[in-house]
Design a protein around this motif. Structure first.
Motif, PDB file in Angstrom:
ATOM      1  N   ILE A   1      -7.921   4.012  -3.289  1.00  0.00           N
ATOM      2  CA  ILE A   1      -9.095   3.460  -2.607  1.00  0.00           C
ATOM      3  C   ILE A   1     -10.372   3.938  -3.277  1.00  0.00           C
ATOM      4  O   ILE A   1     -11.299   3.149  -3.531  1.00  0.00           O
ATOM      5  CB  ILE A   1      -9.080   3.848  -1.119  1.00  0.00           C
ATOM      6  CG1 ILE A   1      -7.933   3.128  -0.396  1.00  0.00           C
ATOM      7  CG2 ILE A   1     -10.407   3.506  -0.451  1.00  0.00           C
ATOM      8  CD1 ILE A   1      -7.693   3.615   1.020  1.00  0.00           C
ATOM      9  N   ARG A   2     -10.431   5.232  -3.582  1.00  0.00           N
ATOM     10  CA  ARG A   2     -11.633   5.780  -4.225  1.00  0.00           C
ATOM     11  C   ARG A   2     -11.884   5.141  -5.581  1.00  0.00           C
ATOM     12  O   ARG A   2     -13.033   4.935  -5.982  1.00  0.00           O
ATOM     13  CB  ARG A   2     -11.497   7.301  -4.373  1.00  0.00           C
ATOM     14  CG  ARG A   2     -11.653   8.075  -3.077  1.00  0.00           C
ATOM     15  CD  ARG A   2     -11.844   9.560  -3.334  1.00  0.00           C
ATOM     16  NE  ARG A   2     -10.655  10.151  -3.946  1.00  0.00           N
ATOM     17  CZ  ARG A   2      -9.650  10.702  -3.261  1.00  0.00           C
ATOM     18  NH1 ARG A   2      -9.689  10.711  -1.936  1.00  0.00           N
ATOM     19  NH2 ARG A   2      -8.633  11.235  -3.888  1.00  0.00           N
TER      20      ARG A   2
ATOM     21  N   ARG B   1      -2.623   6.838  -1.935  1.00  0.00           N
ATOM     22  CA  ARG B   1      -3.389   5.758  -1.302  1.00  0.00           C
ATOM     23  C   ARG B   1      -4.880   6.040  -1.343  1.00  0.00           C
ATOM     24  O   ARG B   1      -5.685   5.181  -1.713  1.00  0.00           O
ATOM     25  CB  ARG B   1      -2.934   5.594   0.148  1.00  0.00           C
ATOM     26  CG  ARG B   1      -3.604   4.443   0.884  1.00  0.00           C
ATOM     27  CD  ARG B   1      -3.494   4.617   2.383  1.00  0.00           C
ATOM     28  NE  ARG B   1      -4.234   5.790   2.825  1.00  0.00           N
ATOM     29  CZ  ARG B   1      -4.081   6.358   4.026  1.00  0.00           C
ATOM     30  NH1 ARG B   1      -3.187   5.892   4.867  1.00  0.00           N
ATOM     31  NH2 ARG B   1      -4.812   7.415   4.353  1.00  0.00           N
ATOM     32  N   ASP B   2      -5.274   7.267  -0.976  1.00  0.00           N
ATOM     33  CA  ASP B   2      -6.695   7.608  -0.935  1.00  0.00           C
ATOM     34  C   ASP B   2      -7.311   7.582  -2.335  1.00  0.00           C
ATOM     35  O   ASP B   2      -8.444   7.125  -2.520  1.00  0.00           O
ATOM     36  CB  ASP B   2      -6.897   8.980  -0.296  1.00  0.00           C
ATOM     37  CG  ASP B   2      -6.593   8.977   1.203  1.00  0.00           C
ATOM     38  OD1 ASP B   2      -6.370   7.882   1.755  1.00  0.00           O
ATOM     39  OD2 ASP B   2      -6.574  10.069   1.799  1.00  0.00           O
TER      40      ASP B   2
ATOM     41  N   GLY C   1     -11.035   2.149  -6.373  1.00  0.00           N
ATOM     42  CA  GLY C   1     -11.178   0.706  -6.249  1.00  0.00           C
ATOM     43  C   GLY C   1      -9.992  -0.065  -6.797  1.00  0.00           C
ATOM     44  O   GLY C   1     -10.113  -1.243  -7.148  1.00  0.00           O
ATOM     45  N   ASP C   2      -8.823   0.588  -6.865  1.00  0.00           N
ATOM     46  CA  ASP C   2      -7.616  -0.052  -7.390  1.00  0.00           C
ATOM     47  C   ASP C   2      -6.838  -0.744  -6.271  1.00  0.00           C
ATOM     48  O   ASP C   2      -6.958  -0.381  -5.098  1.00  0.00           O
ATOM     49  CB  ASP C   2      -6.708   0.978  -8.054  1.00  0.00           C
ATOM     50  CG  ASP C   2      -7.326   1.576  -9.307  1.00  0.00           C
ATOM     51  OD1 ASP C   2      -8.158   0.884  -9.920  1.00  0.00           O
ATOM     52  OD2 ASP C   2      -6.975   2.724  -9.656  1.00  0.00           O
ATOM     53  N   SER C   3      -6.038  -1.693  -6.643  1.00  0.00           N
ATOM     54  CA  SER C   3      -5.173  -2.389  -5.699  1.00  0.00           C
ATOM     55  C   SER C   3      -3.729  -1.966  -5.924  1.00  0.00           C
ATOM     56  O   SER C   3      -3.330  -1.668  -7.050  1.00  0.00           O
ATOM     57  CB  SER C   3      -5.288  -3.905  -5.886  1.00  0.00           C
ATOM     58  OG  SER C   3      -6.604  -4.351  -5.623  1.00  0.00           O
TER      59      SER C   3
ATOM     60  N   LYS D   1      -0.202   9.462   1.264  1.00  0.00           N
ATOM     61  CA  LYS D   1      -1.626   9.462   1.600  1.00  0.00           C
ATOM     62  C   LYS D   1      -2.498   9.813   0.401  1.00  0.00           C
ATOM     63  O   LYS D   1      -3.553   9.191   0.182  1.00  0.00           O
ATOM     64  CB  LYS D   1      -1.887  10.447   2.738  1.00  0.00           C
ATOM     65  CG  LYS D   1      -3.305  10.430   3.288  1.00  0.00           C
ATOM     66  CD  LYS D   1      -3.429  11.373   4.478  1.00  0.00           C
ATOM     67  CE  LYS D   1      -4.825  11.297   5.093  1.00  0.00           C
ATOM     68  NZ  LYS D   1      -5.873  11.769   4.171  1.00  0.00           N
TER      69      LYS D   1
ATOM     70  N   GLU E   1       0.845  -1.188   0.000  1.00  0.00           N
ATOM     71  CA  GLU E   1       0.000   0.000   0.000  1.00  0.00           C
ATOM     72  C   GLU E   1       0.880   1.238   0.000  1.00  0.00           C
ATOM     73  O   GLU E   1       1.850   1.318   0.761  1.00  0.00           O
ATOM     74  CB  GLU E   1      -0.887   0.012   1.241  1.00  0.00           C
ATOM     75  CG  GLU E   1      -1.839   1.178   1.302  1.00  0.00           C
ATOM     76  CD  GLU E   1      -2.696   1.152   2.554  1.00  0.00           C
ATOM     77  OE1 GLU E   1      -2.289   1.754   3.577  1.00  0.00           O
ATOM     78  OE2 GLU E   1      -3.757   0.498   2.517  1.00  0.00           O
TER      79      GLU E   1
END
Length: 337
Positions: A126-127, A122-123, A129-131, A119, A115
């Motif tokens: 997440i928004r 990362r955020d 929907g990726d890995s 920040k 991860e």
């Protein structure tokens, strides 16, 4: 069994309400260009893993083999080879561009997905929907260097294995610059072997880099040139070594070119002082990142390469609560002052 790890000197303390709340013990060594100990705290003979503080050593074969020049690597890329980056866009884009020139992809890494530490990245991930991918691993720059060296050597795909030519080259460089035969290795978070050495051995290696970059001792040759190039790359591009606002990056900026510093996991820190011809190794027994920044900052201030303006962050830091109220201090002890 701690093998003397807990026998270190109290280097950093936190205070709250006029009382000492925590203490952080550690070991540190300063070595000069001739390989002699200048100062030491705790046990100079303590054997441990330098972790990511040793990335400059692991990058040596990339440069001295001719692989870096054969593939046209820039100083910015060489700094990435020494980095524990936060996977900001400047890091991810640069590593992706690098491996693309080799005709490789994320699947060719052996460091594992991580991860992003950044920040914003990362955020956003997440928004969307990726890995995370392996390029987001903080060691992907080092692994891009391994892949480049592997291409040059013509080795197999499992370049992270201890018996692979890439890692054998890294071990040879490691033992030569530390001046010690490593008693063994541990597998790092990025799957590459990390060879054990003494605190003095690691400081000796950093002093060799410092002597090369600072022109001390009349040294010359392929290794000296490679060491100098890596140090110069780190100092020229501190943002690539970690990231904006991060301790390694900001400490190098504060030193104004007088030091290349590199933190490692579990309380390790290393510094290269080209102008002084000195190498520094620090290990905090509790593995704490918070305390290791202070310990290294205090030693750099003691050695005259960290200005007074940097003290509030790296030597004697205010501790604040969630309302921004100062509630205590995180500071170096008198042992390092």
């Amino acid at each position: 069994m701690t093998d003397g790890l807990d026998d270190g000197v109290v280097m950093v303390e936190t205070t709250r309400g006029g009382r000492t709340e925590c203490v952080h013990r550690g070991h540190a060594v300063v070595v000069d260009a001739g390989g002699d100990i200048v100062e030491a705290w705790g046990d100079p003979a303590l054997v441990t893993y330098p972790r990511s503080s040793a990335k400059m050593i692991q990058a040596l074969p990339l440069v001295e083999s001719g692989a870096a020049d054969a593939h046209g690597l820039t100083p910015r890329q060489l700094s990435l080879a020494c980095a524990s980056h936060e996977a900001a866009a400047i890091h991810v884009d640069a590593v992706n561009d690098w491996i693309a020139t080799l005709g490789l992809s994320d699947d060719d890494f052996r460091c594992g997905a991580q991860e992003p530490r950044n920040k914003a990245v990362r955020d956003a991930m997440i928004r969307a929907g990726d890995s995370p991918c392996q390029v987001h691993n903080n060691c992907s720059g080092k692994h891009a260097g391994f892949l480049t060296l592997n291409r040059h050597l013509g080795g197999g795909p499992d370049y992270e294995k201890v018996g692979h030519p890439v890692q054998q080259a890294a071990r040879a460089a490691w033992e030569e610059v530390t001046g010690e035969t490593s008693p063994g290795y541990g597998i790092d978070g990025c799957s590459a072997p990390n060879f054990a050495t003494s605190m003095t051995g690691m400081a000796r290696a950093m002093a060799a880099f410092a002597a090369a970059a600072g022109g001390h001792g009349g040294r010359s040759g392929t290794r000296t040139e490679a060491q100098a190039r890596l140090v110069e790359a780190m100092i020229a591009h501190p943002e690539m070594v970690y990231g904006e606002g991060r301790a390694c990056t900001e400490m190098m900026r504060a030193a104004g070119g007088a030091a290349a510093v590199k933190g490692g996991a579990d309380g390790f820190y290393a510094a290269i002082l080209p102008e002084r011809g000195l190498g520094v190794a620090v290990k905090l027994a509790d593995g704490g990142d918070r305390a290791k920044d202070i310990a290294m900052g205090a030693i750099l201030a003691r050695l005259g390469v960290l200005p007074e303006a940097a003290r509030p962050r790296f030597v004697d830091r205010a501790l604040t609560n969630w309302r921004g109220v100062e509630v205590g201090r995180l500071r170096a002890t008198g042992a390092l002052a």
